[in-house]
Design a protein around this motif. Sequence first.
Motif, PDB file in Angstrom:
ATOM      1  N   GLY A  93     -15.151  11.881 -17.954  1.00 47.91           N
ATOM      2  CA  GLY A  93     -13.873  12.566 -18.094  1.00 47.91           C
ATOM      3  C   GLY A  93     -13.896  13.994 -17.587  1.00 47.91           C
ATOM      4  O   GLY A  93     -13.179  14.860 -18.103  1.00 47.91           O
ATOM      5  N   LEU A  94     -14.699  14.237 -16.552  1.00 46.01           N
ATOM      6  CA  LEU A  94     -14.862  15.590 -16.016  1.00 46.01           C
ATOM      7  C   LEU A  94     -14.468  15.657 -14.546  1.00 46.01           C
ATOM      8  O   LEU A  94     -14.443  14.639 -13.849  1.00 46.01           O
ATOM      9  CB  LEU A  94     -16.327  16.046 -16.166  1.00 46.01           C
ATOM     10  CG  LEU A  94     -16.898  16.089 -17.578  1.00 46.01           C
ATOM     11  CD1 LEU A  94     -18.399  16.338 -17.540  1.00 46.01           C
ATOM     12  CD2 LEU A  94     -16.206  17.157 -18.420  1.00 46.01           C
ATOM     13  N   GLU A  95     -14.184  16.853 -14.088  1.00 47.38           N
ATOM     14  CA  GLU A  95     -13.896  17.095 -12.674  1.00 47.38           C
ATOM     15  C   GLU A  95     -15.197  17.513 -11.986  1.00 47.38           C
ATOM     16  O   GLU A  95     -15.886  18.422 -12.444  1.00 47.38           O
ATOM     17  CB  GLU A  95     -12.857  18.200 -12.541  1.00 47.38           C
ATOM     18  CG  GLU A  95     -12.570  18.615 -11.098  1.00 47.38           C
ATOM     19  CD  GLU A  95     -11.736  19.880 -10.994  1.00 47.38           C
ATOM     20  OE1 GLU A  95     -11.609  20.407  -9.870  1.00 47.38           O
ATOM     21  OE2 GLU A  95     -11.243  20.355 -12.043  1.00 47.38           O
ATOM     22  N   LEU A  96     -15.537  16.857 -10.885  1.00 47.20           N
ATOM     23  CA  LEU A  96     -16.764  17.183 -10.170  1.00 47.20           C
ATOM     24  C   LEU A  96     -16.579  18.388  -9.270  1.00 47.20           C
ATOM     25  O   LEU A  96     -15.616  18.466  -8.511  1.00 47.20           O
ATOM     26  CB  LEU A  96     -17.230  15.993  -9.331  1.00 47.20           C
ATOM     27  CG  LEU A  96     -18.501  16.225  -8.496  1.00 47.20           C
ATOM     28  CD1 LEU A  96     -19.708  16.463  -9.388  1.00 47.20           C
ATOM     29  CD2 LEU A  96     -18.740  15.046  -7.551  1.00 47.20           C
ATOM     30  N   GLN A  97     -17.515  19.317  -9.353  1.00 48.17           N
ATOM     31  CA  GLN A  97     -17.569  20.461  -8.429  1.00 48.17           C
ATOM     32  C   GLN A  97     -18.953  20.462  -7.786  1.00 48.17           C
ATOM     33  O   GLN A  97     -19.964  20.447  -8.486  1.00 48.17           O
ATOM     34  CB  GLN A  97     -17.342  21.777  -9.183  1.00 48.17           C
ATOM     35  CG  GLN A  97     -17.531  23.024  -8.303  1.00 48.17           C
ATOM     36  CD  GLN A  97     -17.344  24.315  -9.084  1.00 48.17           C
ATOM     37  OE1 GLN A  97     -16.400  24.450  -9.865  1.00 48.17           O
ATOM     38  NE2 GLN A  97     -18.240  25.275  -8.875  1.00 48.17           N
ATOM     39  N   ILE A  98     -18.996  20.481  -6.460  1.00 50.61           N
ATOM     40  CA  ILE A  98     -20.276  20.461  -5.740  1.00 50.61           C
ATOM     41  C   ILE A  98     -20.522  21.815  -5.097  1.00 50.61           C
ATOM     42  O   ILE A  98     -19.698  22.296  -4.318  1.00 50.61           O
ATOM     43  CB  ILE A  98     -20.300  19.354  -4.673  1.00 50.61           C
ATOM     44  CG1 ILE A  98     -20.044  17.989  -5.314  1.00 50.61           C
ATOM     45  CG2 ILE A  98     -21.647  19.350  -3.947  1.00 50.61           C
ATOM     46  CD1 ILE A  98     -20.004  16.836  -4.320  1.00 50.61           C
ATOM     47  N   ASP A  99     -21.664  22.425  -5.402  1.00 51.19           N
ATOM     48  CA  ASP A  99     -22.048  23.709  -4.818  1.00 51.19           C
ATOM     49  C   ASP A  99     -23.190  23.481  -3.839  1.00 51.19           C
ATOM     50  O   ASP A  99     -24.265  22.993  -4.222  1.00 51.19           O
ATOM     51  CB  ASP A  99     -22.479  24.692  -5.918  1.00 51.19           C
ATOM     52  CG  ASP A  99     -21.322  25.103  -6.815  1.00 51.19           C
ATOM     53  OD1 ASP A  99     -20.162  24.910  -6.409  1.00 51.19           O
ATOM     54  OD2 ASP A  99     -21.584  25.600  -7.932  1.00 51.19           O
ATOM     55  N   ASP A 100     -22.963  23.822  -2.570  1.00 54.07           N
ATOM     56  CA  ASP A 100     -23.947  23.618  -1.504  1.00 54.07           C
ATOM     57  C   ASP A 100     -24.795  24.870  -1.334  1.00 54.07           C
ATOM     58  O   ASP A 100     -24.273  25.987  -1.254  1.00 54.07           O
ATOM     59  CB  ASP A 100     -23.219  23.278  -0.205  1.00 54.07           C
ATOM     60  CG  ASP A 100     -24.161  22.996   0.941  1.00 54.07           C
ATOM     61  OD1 ASP A 100     -25.343  22.673   0.686  1.00 54.07           O
ATOM     62  OD2 ASP A 100     -23.722  23.107   2.103  1.00 54.07           O
ATOM     63  N   MET A 101     -26.110  24.709  -1.268  1.00 58.07           N
ATOM     64  CA  MET A 101     -27.053  25.825  -1.104  1.00 58.07           C
ATOM     65  C   MET A 101     -28.366  25.268  -0.576  1.00 58.07           C
ATOM     66  O   MET A 101     -28.476  24.055  -0.352  1.00 58.07           O
ATOM     67  CB  MET A 101     -27.262  26.529  -2.451  1.00 58.07           C
ATOM     68  CG  MET A 101     -27.789  25.618  -3.548  1.00 58.07           C
ATOM     69  SD  MET A 101     -27.574  26.301  -5.225  1.00 58.07           S
ATOM     70  CE  MET A 101     -25.807  26.079  -5.474  1.00 58.07           C
ATOM     71  N   ASP A 102     -29.368  26.112  -0.345  1.00 59.96           N
ATOM     72  CA  ASP A 102     -30.639  25.564   0.127  1.00 59.96           C
ATOM     73  C   ASP A 102     -31.320  24.813  -1.024  1.00 59.96           C
ATOM     74  O   ASP A 102     -30.962  24.967  -2.186  1.00 59.96           O
ATOM     75  CB  ASP A 102     -31.540  26.640   0.727  1.00 59.96           C
ATOM     76  CG  ASP A 102     -32.020  27.679  -0.271  1.00 59.96           C
ATOM     77  OD1 ASP A 102     -32.601  27.298  -1.295  1.00 59.96           O
ATOM     78  OD2 ASP A 102     -31.806  28.884  -0.019  1.00 59.96           O
TER      79      ASP A 102
END
Length: 278
Positions: A93-102
Motif C-alpha cells: 500500500g505504498l508509493e514507490l520512489q526510486i533514487d538513482d546513484m552509484d
Amino acid sequence: MKKIFALLLTLAMVLSLAACGGDSTETTEETTEDTQTEETTDSTGTADFTTVEEGKLIMSTNAAFPPYEMTDDSGAVVGIDADIAAAIAEKLGLELQIDDMDFDSALLAVQQGKSDIVMAGVSITDDRLLVMDFTDSYATGVQVVIVKEGSDVTMDNLGEKMIGTQRGTTGYIYASDTPENGGYGEDHVVAYDNGITAVQALMNGQVDCVIIDNGPAQEFVAANAGLTILETPWVEEQYSIGVNKGNTALLDAVNGALNELIADGTVQSIIDSYITAE
C-alpha cells in the motif's frame, strides 16, 4: 418457626450471591479473551513497520545494470528490480520512489536511513551482512567475463590480465581479493563507477576483460560490436533485497510481499519479460 424461616432466608441469600459471583467470573474471562484477541491482531498487522517517508517505499539503486535497472528515454528507472519493487510497494500500500546513484552510495543509503530498500543486483556477502539485513533471494545472477573477439583471455589466465569491474560489486570484491582467497589481487583489477564505463574501458584497450553479471553482459555485447563472452561462467550468486540492519519489521513486510509475488509467478513473469530464454 421464625428461626427456620430466618435460616432459609439466609441460605437463599448465600446461594443468590454465589450465583452472581459465577456470572461475574464468566464476564471477566470473556472480556479478557476479547482483549487478548484484539492485541494479537494489532501486533501482527502490517502497520507495524515504518518507512523513511510516510506512504512511500524508497528504493536506492544504480541504474546502469541492465536489464535489472536502467533508464528509459524519459530518464525513468526501469528494469527487473524496478518492476519487482513496484509490485512489492503495491502490496504494501505504498508509493514507490526510486533514487538513482552509484552502487556504493545505493548500499550506503539504506545503512544511513536515506532509503528503505536497495535493489541493484545485490548479492549477500559476509561484509554486507554486518551492516544490512536481506530478504530471500528472488533471482540467480551468473557472473561472466566479457572480452574482445579474438582475445587470448581465458579463465585460466585471468590472473595475468587487467580486469575491469564495477566498483563495490561482488565482481570487484572477489576478483581483487588475494590469490590465496581465490582472487587475482588489487593490482590486476580496475574499479569503475558502473558497468557501462568498464565496458568502454575494454573497448578502448584500457583493460583486457570485464567481469559482470550475465544479464548486463548480454546487453553490452549486443550493443557493442567486437565483444564476446567467455563460455564458462565465472561465478554464480543469488540476488536479494537489502534493508537497514535491525529493521526487522520492514524486512518481514518486504520479504512477505516478495514471497507472495514469487509464489504467484509474478517475479518470474517480470524476469522473463526482460530476459528471453536462450
